[in-house]
Design an enzyme around this catalytic site. Structure first.
Site, PDB file in Angstrom:
ATOM      1  N   PRO A   2       0.811  -1.212   0.000  1.00  0.00           N
ATOM      2  CA  PRO A   2       0.000   0.000   0.000  1.00  0.00           C
ATOM      3  C   PRO A   2       0.850   1.271   0.000  1.00  0.00           C
ATOM      4  CG  PRO A   2      -0.528  -1.452   1.858  1.00  0.00           C
ATOM      5  CD  PRO A   2       0.698  -1.955   1.234  1.00  0.00           C
ATOM      6  N   GLU A   3       0.681   2.086  -1.042  1.00  0.00           N
ATOM      7  CA  GLU A   3       1.313   3.408  -1.123  1.00  0.00           C
ATOM      8  C   GLU A   3       0.160   4.419  -1.105  1.00  0.00           C
ATOM      9  OE1 GLU A   3       4.250   3.474  -4.310  1.00  0.00           O
ATOM     10  OE2 GLU A   3       4.449   1.297  -4.178  1.00  0.00           O
ATOM     11  N   HIS A  93      -5.476 -13.839   8.342  1.00  0.00           N
ATOM     12  CA  HIS A  93      -4.354 -13.227   9.068  1.00  0.00           C
ATOM     13  C   HIS A  93      -4.821 -12.057   9.923  1.00  0.00           C
ATOM     14  CE1 HIS A  93      -1.513 -15.734   6.933  1.00  0.00           C
ATOM     15  NE2 HIS A  93      -2.151 -15.439   5.821  1.00  0.00           N
ATOM     16  N   ARG A 112       2.353 -10.353   6.827  1.00  0.00           N
ATOM     17  CA  ARG A 112       3.750 -10.289   7.275  1.00  0.00           C
ATOM     18  C   ARG A 112       3.948  -9.498   8.574  1.00  0.00           C
ATOM     19  NH1 ARG A 112       6.666  -9.486   1.523  1.00  0.00           N
ATOM     20  NH2 ARG A 112       4.562  -9.701   0.751  1.00  0.00           N
TER      21      ARG A 112
END
Length: 272
Positions: A2-3, A93, A112
């Site tokens: 995500p940017e 997750h 992550r």
DNA sequence: ATAGATTCCTGGCTGC
DNA sequence: TGCAGCCAGGAATCTA
């Protein structure tokens, strides 16, 4: 990853759902995501009404009625999603879940687990938030500004554009794409960029970010918006993730090298 | 002061 | 087919 465009899409999806809702309870499944002391975090979040949801750089700012702000950074694989009532949570997750009014939920999922959530009173409590550079679509970001920043630096233009203190919100994908559009090699040192090139680069950044916003961001692997849906800008990438494939403009193979520890994609023929 | 290297983490991909 | 090992990268922290 995500940017700016991805984070903005999340914020736009979440804002109408979250404003006015009260956080009734918080379930912290992975404590290290929360940067505060867990007790302090819960005391300042539970029973608070959400009064605004906005973005600065890649940070999501959830403003609470007590004047505190819950700051969420998605880093690599974080996703913040609104789950309406009666809808089943199928996140594999899930790291933090917020119970809202009438059985709806705000879910923080992160494969992550690099992402962070922190409650703050002042932006200065997060130095990298406080010292962010201009937003690329604001008028204060322009060719003269970019030239002044590049001119004095002897590191690669790629690493300069990744520096959030110089320009907020760009990451690996949009830096590579903007440099391709501006016809500038990512390895060029900041000090070698001419004024006319800096102007071209500033416009390329604005154009790339605007177009990506319109496409709901890029889903290269993990990204999902505030409703759990993918973006579509990946269909418009010129160089990112296209190593060895033919350049869309000239046909010569896209090079993939490493700059500033990041995978870097560019066309040897189109970018000088 | 400034920039480069290292670290965190897990799933997907590569190659034997 | 199985599996070890590599790779992805934002930003804090460390090193030069």
């Amino acid at each position: 990853m995500p940017e700016l465009p991805e984070v903005e899409s999340v914020v736009q999806d979440l804002r109408p759902e979250l404003i006015g809702k009260i956080i009734r309870n918080v379930d912290i499944l992975l404590p290290r995501i929360i940067q505060n002391d867990a007790e302090y975090f819960l005391q300042n979040v539970v029973c608070q009404e959400i009064v605004d949801v906005c973005r600065r750089g890649k940070y999501i700012l959830i403003v609470l009625k007590n004047g505190k702000t819950m700051v969420v950074h998605l880093r690599m694989t974080g996703a913040l999603m609104f789950l309406p009532k009666h809808q089943k949570n199928e996140e594999t997750h899930l790291r933090v879940s917020f119970d809202l009014d009438e059985g709806s939920q705000l879910l923080y999922s992160d494969t992550r687990t690099f992402g962070t959530i922190q409650i703050i009173s002042e932006q200065s409590e997060i130095p990298s938030l406080f010292s962010l550079g201009p937003e690329p679509l604001e008028d204060s970001f322009h060719g003269d500004y970019l030239y002044s920043q590049l001119h004095s630096r002897q590191s690669s233009v790629k690493s300069i554009l990744l520096n959030q203190e110089i320009i907020a919100g760009l990451g690996n994908i949009y830096v590579d794409e903007s440099l391709f559009r501006a016809k500038i090699r990512p390895s060029r040192l900041g000090g070698t960029i001419k004024k006319s090139e800096a102007v071209r680069l500033s416009l390329a950044i604005k154009e790339t970010i605007s177009q990506a916003l319109g496409e709901g961001g890029t889903t290269f692997r993990d990204y999902r918006n505030g409703k759990g849906e993918k973006g579509s800008f990946q269909d418009h990438l010129y160089v990112y993730g296209r190593g060895n494939q033919p350049c869309i403009k000239c046909g010569s193979p896209i090079s993939k090298i490493k700059i500033a520890g990041r995978g870097t994609h560019y066309c040897v023929k189109c970018q000088k």
